[in-house]
Design an enzyme around this catalytic site. Sequence first.
Site, PDB file in Angstrom:
ATOM      1  N   SER A  19       7.974 -21.384  -2.329  1.00 53.28           N
ATOM      2  CA  SER A  19       8.129 -21.376  -3.790  1.00 53.28           C
ATOM      3  C   SER A  19       9.599 -21.477  -4.134  1.00 53.28           C
ATOM      4  O   SER A  19      10.397 -20.595  -3.800  1.00 53.28           O
ATOM      5  CB  SER A  19       7.560 -20.084  -4.365  1.00 53.28           C
ATOM      6  OG  SER A  19       7.983 -19.955  -5.711  1.00 53.28           O
ATOM      7  N   HIS A  59       6.226 -25.582  -3.711  1.00 47.74           N
ATOM      8  CA  HIS A  59       5.501 -24.882  -4.779  1.00 47.74           C
ATOM      9  C   HIS A  59       6.447 -24.675  -5.968  1.00 47.74           C
ATOM     10  O   HIS A  59       7.519 -24.090  -5.828  1.00 47.74           O
ATOM     11  CB  HIS A  59       5.013 -23.541  -4.229  1.00 47.74           C
ATOM     12  CG  HIS A  59       4.189 -22.734  -5.175  1.00 47.74           C
ATOM     13  ND1 HIS A  59       2.829 -22.910  -5.322  1.00 47.74           N
ATOM     14  CD2 HIS A  59       4.516 -21.715  -6.012  1.00 47.74           C
ATOM     15  CE1 HIS A  59       2.351 -22.039  -6.202  1.00 47.74           C
ATOM     16  NE2 HIS A  59       3.365 -21.292  -6.639  1.00 47.74           N
ATOM     17  N   ASP A 106       6.801 -23.148  -9.764  1.00 45.89           N
ATOM     18  CA  ASP A 106       6.227 -22.207 -10.722  1.00 45.89           C
ATOM     19  C   ASP A 106       6.692 -22.529 -12.140  1.00 45.89           C
ATOM     20  O   ASP A 106       7.857 -22.314 -12.477  1.00 45.89           O
ATOM     21  CB  ASP A 106       6.642 -20.783 -10.356  1.00 45.89           C
ATOM     22  CG  ASP A 106       5.979 -20.311  -9.073  1.00 45.89           C
ATOM     23  OD1 ASP A 106       4.740 -20.331  -9.020  1.00 45.89           O
ATOM     24  OD2 ASP A 106       6.707 -19.944  -8.125  1.00 45.89           O
ATOM     25  N   MET A 132       6.481 -21.468 -15.885  1.00 45.38           N
ATOM     26  CA  MET A 132       6.110 -20.301 -16.712  1.00 45.38           C
ATOM     27  C   MET A 132       6.593 -20.514 -18.134  1.00 45.38           C
ATOM     28  O   MET A 132       7.673 -21.062 -18.349  1.00 45.38           O
ATOM     29  CB  MET A 132       6.760 -19.032 -16.149  1.00 45.38           C
ATOM     30  CG  MET A 132       6.458 -18.750 -14.692  1.00 45.38           C
ATOM     31  SD  MET A 132       7.126 -17.139 -14.212  1.00 45.38           S
ATOM     32  CE  MET A 132       6.923 -17.218 -12.425  1.00 45.38           C
ATOM     33  N   HIS A 172       2.279 -24.954  -9.971  1.00 45.55           N
ATOM     34  CA  HIS A 172       1.540 -23.756 -10.377  1.00 45.55           C
ATOM     35  C   HIS A 172       1.873 -23.483 -11.839  1.00 45.55           C
ATOM     36  O   HIS A 172       2.959 -23.000 -12.160  1.00 45.55           O
ATOM     37  CB  HIS A 172       1.951 -22.582  -9.469  1.00 45.55           C
ATOM     38  CG  HIS A 172       1.289 -21.277  -9.809  1.00 45.55           C
ATOM     39  ND1 HIS A 172       1.687 -20.076  -9.264  1.00 45.55           N
ATOM     40  CD2 HIS A 172       0.255 -20.978 -10.625  1.00 45.55           C
ATOM     41  CE1 HIS A 172       0.928 -19.103  -9.744  1.00 45.55           C
ATOM     42  NE2 HIS A 172       0.060 -19.619 -10.576  1.00 45.55           N
ATOM     43  N   MET A 178       1.740 -21.461 -14.995  1.00 45.09           N
ATOM     44  CA  MET A 178       1.467 -20.149 -15.585  1.00 45.09           C
ATOM     45  C   MET A 178       1.788 -20.274 -17.065  1.00 45.09           C
ATOM     46  O   MET A 178       2.775 -19.716 -17.568  1.00 45.09           O
ATOM     47  CB  MET A 178       2.312 -19.074 -14.888  1.00 45.09           C
ATOM     48  CG  MET A 178       1.748 -18.684 -13.519  1.00 45.09           C
ATOM     49  SD  MET A 178       2.963 -17.886 -12.462  1.00 45.09           S
ATOM     50  CE  MET A 178       3.790 -19.339 -11.823  1.00 45.09           C
TER      51      MET A 178
HETATM   52  C1  DX5 Z   1       4.806 -15.495  -8.976  1.00 43.86           C
HETATM   53  C2  DX5 Z   1       4.860 -16.898  -8.465  1.00 43.86           C
HETATM   54  C3  DX5 Z   1       5.090 -17.006  -7.016  1.00 43.86           C
HETATM   55  C4  DX5 Z   1       6.399 -16.425  -6.533  1.00 43.86           C
HETATM   56  C5  DX5 Z   1       6.150 -15.851  -5.155  1.00 43.86           C
HETATM   57  O1  DX5 Z   1       4.209 -15.474 -10.221  1.00 43.86           O
HETATM   58  O2  DX5 Z   1       3.634 -17.569  -8.744  1.00 43.86           O
HETATM   59  O3  DX5 Z   1       4.956 -18.350  -6.561  1.00 43.86           O
HETATM   60  O4  DX5 Z   1       7.445 -17.352  -6.473  1.00 43.86           O
HETATM   61  O5  DX5 Z   1       7.304 -15.218  -4.736  1.00 43.86           O
HETATM   62  P1  DX5 Z   1       7.334 -14.221  -3.490  1.00 43.86           P
HETATM   63  O6  DX5 Z   1       6.885 -15.004  -2.298  1.00 43.86           O
HETATM   64  O7  DX5 Z   1       8.751 -13.807  -3.427  1.00 43.86           O
HETATM   65  O8  DX5 Z   1       6.382 -13.099  -3.809  1.00 43.86           O
HETATM   66 ZN    ZN Z   2       3.306 -19.523  -7.791  1.00 43.44          ZN
END
Ligand code: DX5
Ligand code: ZN
Length: 226
Positions: free
Chosen positions: A8, A31, A33, A35, A64, A66
């Site tokens: 990520s 990955h 994220d 948001m 991903h 969110m």
């Molecule tokens: C959290 C994200 C994850 C995050 C995971 O909402 O969806 O992808 O980056 O980070 P780690 O691996 O540090 O928990």
């Molecule tokens: Zn994520």
Amino acid sequence: MALRINPSILASDFANLQSELGRIANADLAHVDVMDNHFVPNLTLGFPVVERLQEVSPIPLDIHLMIDAPERWAPQYAELGAYSVTFHAEAVGRESDPVSVARSLRERGARAGLALRPGTDAEPFLELLPEFDMVLVMTVEPGFGGQSFMPETMPKLRTLSQAVRDSGLDVWLQVDGGINDDTIGIAAEAGATVFVAGSSVFGAENAGAQVDHLRELAAGHVHGHR
Ligand code: DX5
Ligand code: ZN
């Protein structure tokens, strides 16, 4: 069954995204994220940034989302060429539904992923499995990197793993949140096949070596029946 490690980039240096992607060129997917500060209490990056990441990334993108009302944006991420686009079941607006969003992604050539928060049960979605290429079982509350893995989400992963086996479908099961050397085996044992890892990979001095290490640890915990 192939096991995939998707670092990520939330845990990477946002001032140097292109070179950070270079550190994980041996991983399976990057990955990303997205948001919106509504569905989750945090804001990261959006469409114009992902558009550039798609152009420069040495590996395909695993988006991903969110965000609230993903039906509005998800198709555009598929159109820009993202390999996989995952949206949250809890976020789909009243005017839409998870199956419509999934179909809009597949029509545009992306894999369709359905994400479930830790408190969301899998049962209502089991009959929708043929519409999806992946289910993401969140192993932390979405919103922030660096949180602790929630083992209480493993029964849900086992339920999904069993349902996927029974169906004979090739649906990937992804885990995201708190995945590191100590937890990846637990998730692999419960049936995960795609592992998102942020701080564990980008916090390592040699991110590429950590990707390989995580892949080996996961493989050591997979049961013969998969
Ligand atoms: C959290 C994200 C994850 C995050 C995971 O909402 O969806 O992808 O980056 O980070 P780690 O691996 O540090 O928990
Ligand atoms: Zn994520």
